[in-house]
Design a protein around this motif. Structure first.
Motif, PDB file in Angstrom:
ATOM      1  N   VAL A  29       7.452  -7.668   9.669  1.00 37.75           N
ATOM      2  CA  VAL A  29       6.403  -6.657   9.575  1.00 37.75           C
ATOM      3  C   VAL A  29       5.269  -7.094  10.492  1.00 37.75           C
ATOM      4  O   VAL A  29       4.605  -8.073  10.244  1.00 37.75           O
ATOM      5  CB  VAL A  29       5.885  -6.510   8.127  1.00 37.75           C
ATOM      6  CG1 VAL A  29       4.802  -5.464   8.060  1.00 37.75           C
ATOM      7  CG2 VAL A  29       7.030  -6.163   7.195  1.00 37.75           C
ATOM      8  N   ALA A  30       5.062  -6.352  11.564  1.00 35.39           N
ATOM      9  CA  ALA A  30       4.061  -6.750  12.544  1.00 35.39           C
ATOM     10  C   ALA A  30       2.651  -6.661  11.988  1.00 35.39           C
ATOM     11  O   ALA A  30       1.838  -7.538  12.183  1.00 35.39           O
ATOM     12  CB  ALA A  30       4.196  -5.892  13.790  1.00 35.39           C
ATOM     13  N   SER A  31       2.356  -5.575  11.303  1.00 36.79           N
ATOM     14  CA  SER A  31       1.010  -5.428  10.764  1.00 36.79           C
ATOM     15  C   SER A  31       1.057  -4.476   9.591  1.00 36.79           C
ATOM     16  O   SER A  31       1.590  -3.395   9.679  1.00 36.79           O
ATOM     17  CB  SER A  31       0.076  -4.866  11.833  1.00 36.79           C
ATOM     18  OG  SER A  31      -1.186  -4.626  11.271  1.00 36.79           O
ATOM     19  N   VAL A  32       0.485  -4.902   8.502  1.00 33.60           N
ATOM     20  CA  VAL A  32       0.439  -4.059   7.319  1.00 33.60           C
ATOM     21  C   VAL A  32      -0.902  -3.364   7.249  1.00 33.60           C
ATOM     22  O   VAL A  32      -0.998  -2.195   6.985  1.00 33.60           O
ATOM     23  CB  VAL A  32       0.696  -4.897   6.051  1.00 33.60           C
ATOM     24  CG1 VAL A  32       0.540  -4.061   4.813  1.00 33.60           C
ATOM     25  CG2 VAL A  32       2.083  -5.501   6.107  1.00 33.60           C
ATOM     26  N   THR A  33      -1.956  -4.075   7.489  1.00 35.89           N
ATOM     27  CA  THR A  33      -3.278  -3.482   7.491  1.00 35.89           C
ATOM     28  C   THR A  33      -4.115  -4.141   8.568  1.00 35.89           C
ATOM     29  O   THR A  33      -3.941  -5.296   8.871  1.00 35.89           O
ATOM     30  CB  THR A  33      -3.984  -3.615   6.123  1.00 35.89           C
ATOM     31  OG1 THR A  33      -5.240  -4.243   6.275  1.00 35.89           O
ATOM     32  CG2 THR A  33      -3.206  -4.345   5.128  1.00 35.89           C
ATOM     33  N   ASP A  48       2.034   4.115  -4.370  1.00 34.33           N
ATOM     34  CA  ASP A  48       3.061   3.390  -3.641  1.00 34.33           C
ATOM     35  C   ASP A  48       2.549   2.920  -2.284  1.00 34.33           C
ATOM     36  O   ASP A  48       1.764   3.604  -1.630  1.00 34.33           O
ATOM     37  CB  ASP A  48       4.294   4.272  -3.432  1.00 34.33           C
ATOM     38  CG  ASP A  48       5.063   4.486  -4.716  1.00 34.33           C
ATOM     39  OD1 ASP A  48       5.028   3.587  -5.586  1.00 34.33           O
ATOM     40  OD2 ASP A  48       5.701   5.552  -4.859  1.00 34.33           O
ATOM     41  N   PRO A  49       3.020   1.760  -1.841  1.00 30.58           N
ATOM     42  CA  PRO A  49       2.634   1.267  -0.519  1.00 30.58           C
ATOM     43  C   PRO A  49       3.303   2.094   0.575  1.00 30.58           C
ATOM     44  O   PRO A  49       4.288   2.806   0.312  1.00 30.58           O
ATOM     45  CB  PRO A  49       3.151  -0.172  -0.522  1.00 30.58           C
ATOM     46  CG  PRO A  49       4.228  -0.206  -1.531  1.00 30.58           C
ATOM     47  CD  PRO A  49       3.880   0.834  -2.558  1.00 30.58           C
ATOM     48  N   PRO A  50       2.814   1.982   1.809  1.00 28.97           N
ATOM     49  CA  PRO A  50       3.471   2.663   2.932  1.00 28.97           C
ATOM     50  C   PRO A  50       4.932   2.228   3.028  1.00 28.97           C
ATOM     51  O   PRO A  50       5.279   1.107   2.628  1.00 28.97           O
ATOM     52  CB  PRO A  50       2.675   2.198   4.150  1.00 28.97           C
ATOM     53  CG  PRO A  50       1.373   1.704   3.610  1.00 28.97           C
ATOM     54  CD  PRO A  50       1.645   1.226   2.214  1.00 28.97           C
ATOM     55  N   PRO A  51       5.800   3.080   3.559  1.00 28.28           N
ATOM     56  CA  PRO A  51       7.249   2.792   3.592  1.00 28.28           C
ATOM     57  C   PRO A  51       7.640   1.435   4.175  1.00 28.28           C
ATOM     58  O   PRO A  51       8.470   0.742   3.596  1.00 28.28           O
ATOM     59  CB  PRO A  51       7.825   3.935   4.427  1.00 28.28           C
ATOM     60  CG  PRO A  51       6.857   5.063   4.226  1.00 28.28           C
ATOM     61  CD  PRO A  51       5.501   4.409   4.107  1.00 28.28           C
ATOM     62  N   ILE A  52       7.041   1.012   5.280  1.00 28.56           N
ATOM     63  CA  ILE A  52       7.441  -0.271   5.875  1.00 28.56           C
ATOM     64  C   ILE A  52       7.078  -1.436   4.958  1.00 28.56           C
ATOM     65  O   ILE A  52       7.840  -2.392   4.811  1.00 28.56           O
ATOM     66  CB  ILE A  52       6.856  -0.461   7.293  1.00 28.56           C
ATOM     67  CG1 ILE A  52       7.507  -1.681   7.961  1.00 28.56           C
ATOM     68  CG2 ILE A  52       5.356  -0.571   7.275  1.00 28.56           C
ATOM     69  CD1 ILE A  52       7.225  -1.781   9.447  1.00 28.56           C
ATOM     70  N   ARG A 109       9.683  -4.121   2.778  1.00 25.69           N
ATOM     71  CA  ARG A 109       9.583  -5.581   2.798  1.00 25.69           C
ATOM     72  C   ARG A 109       9.336  -6.141   1.393  1.00 25.69           C
ATOM     73  O   ARG A 109       9.847  -7.188   1.039  1.00 25.69           O
ATOM     74  CB  ARG A 109       8.475  -6.039   3.757  1.00 25.69           C
ATOM     75  CG  ARG A 109       8.731  -5.655   5.216  1.00 25.69           C
ATOM     76  CD  ARG A 109      10.068  -6.139   5.731  1.00 25.69           C
ATOM     77  NE  ARG A 109      10.130  -7.586   5.663  1.00 25.69           N
ATOM     78  CZ  ARG A 109      11.238  -8.292   5.590  1.00 25.69           C
ATOM     79  NH1 ARG A 109      12.400  -7.693   5.593  1.00 25.69           N
ATOM     80  NH2 ARG A 109      11.198  -9.605   5.516  1.00 25.69           N
ATOM     81  N   ILE A 110       8.524  -5.431   0.598  1.00 20.05           N
ATOM     82  CA  ILE A 110       8.280  -5.856  -0.784  1.00 20.05           C
ATOM     83  C   ILE A 110       9.580  -5.811  -1.572  1.00 20.05           C
ATOM     84  O   ILE A 110       9.919  -6.750  -2.285  1.00 20.05           O
ATOM     85  CB  ILE A 110       7.186  -4.993  -1.449  1.00 20.05           C
ATOM     86  CG1 ILE A 110       5.817  -5.344  -0.865  1.00 20.05           C
ATOM     87  CG2 ILE A 110       7.194  -5.162  -2.966  1.00 20.05           C
ATOM     88  CD1 ILE A 110       4.696  -4.408  -1.294  1.00 20.05           C
ATOM     89  N   ASP A 111      10.310  -4.712  -1.448  1.00 16.05           N
ATOM     90  CA  ASP A 111      11.590  -4.590  -2.153  1.00 16.05           C
ATOM     91  C   ASP A 111      12.547  -5.705  -1.742  1.00 16.05           C
ATOM     92  O   ASP A 111      13.213  -6.305  -2.592  1.00 16.05           O
ATOM     93  CB  ASP A 111      12.235  -3.227  -1.876  1.00 16.05           C
ATOM     94  CG  ASP A 111      11.525  -2.065  -2.555  1.00 16.05           C
ATOM     95  OD1 ASP A 111      10.677  -2.301  -3.444  1.00 16.05           O
ATOM     96  OD2 ASP A 111      11.812  -0.908  -2.184  1.00 16.05           O
ATOM     97  N   ALA A 112      12.582  -6.012  -0.442  1.00  9.85           N
ATOM     98  CA  ALA A 112      13.482  -7.057   0.044  1.00  9.85           C
ATOM     99  C   ALA A 112      13.047  -8.447  -0.451  1.00  9.85           C
ATOM    100  O   ALA A 112      13.890  -9.299  -0.729  1.00  9.85           O
ATOM    101  CB  ALA A 112      13.538  -7.038   1.572  1.00  9.85           C
ATOM    102  N   SER A 113      11.760  -8.673  -0.572  1.00 12.15           N
ATOM    103  CA  SER A 113      11.254  -9.999  -0.933  1.00 12.15           C
ATOM    104  C   SER A 113      11.072 -10.219  -2.423  1.00 12.15           C
ATOM    105  O   SER A 113      11.280 -11.315  -2.918  1.00 12.15           O
ATOM    106  CB  SER A 113       9.921 -10.256  -0.233  1.00 12.15           C
ATOM    107  OG  SER A 113      10.115 -10.329   1.161  1.00 12.15           O
TER     108      SER A 113
END
Length: 162
Positions: free
Chosen positions: A11-15, A120-124, A128-132
């Motif tokens: 994830v390059a940038s979340v915020t 809910d957080p943004p899709p990207i 990553r949250i679901d994966a981690s």
């Protein structure tokens, strides 16, 4: 308390830095309290206007005032705040480090909140949250646990490392 390390490297940038953080980072000595990116009553009923006025206008202001006093007539007053935090930390200048870091930390905190936030957080980020963590709810549980067991601040953040 440290949360378990999770891999968010793709994830390059979340915020990005927000209004208050950018204002503080672009200031020079003497520092001023950055404006909030929303109205004082915008976070009610979760955070009351009274609480926001106290925490922003008194608490955060105290860090700004203490920072200005600590760096007056020093080489630190010519530094941007992030460079100041790094230099003060590396140089054992605890008073400067603590006040500069808390001034920046509070600006970042204000930018982390928004009117009608949550959900809910943004899709990207959700991916990553679901994966981690397995799910957004599992991530929330870990964050809540980290926050309520953190002495003093009662705060926890999900941070992209790298």
């Amino acid at each position: 308390m440290n949360l378990p390390q999770h891999d968010f490297s793709s994830v390059a940038s979340v915020t990005a830095g927000g209004i208050s953080t950018a204002m503080l980072e672009n200031m020079s000595f003497p520092y001023e309290l950055p404006a909030l990116p929303y109205a004082m009553d915008a976070l009610s009923p979760v955070i009351s206007e009274n609480t926001l006025r106290f925490h922003h206008g008194k608490h955060h202001q105290t860090y700004i005032d203490a920072l200005n006093k600590a760096i007056d007539d020093t080489e630190f007053q010519a530094m941007p705040i992030k460079a100041m935090i790094r230099a003060a930390g590396a140089g054992g200048k605890t008073e400067i480090f603590n006040n500069a870091a808390q001034a920046w930390n509070h600006a970042f905190y204000w930018d982390s909140l928004c009117e009608k936030g949550g959900g809910d957080p943004p899709p990207i980020l959700k991916q990553r949250i679901d994966a981690s963590f397995g799910s957004v709810e599992a991530c929330r549980r870990e964050l809540v646990h980290a926050a309520v067991t953190q002495f003093g601040t009662g705060g926890a953040r999900l941070v992209l490392d790298g």
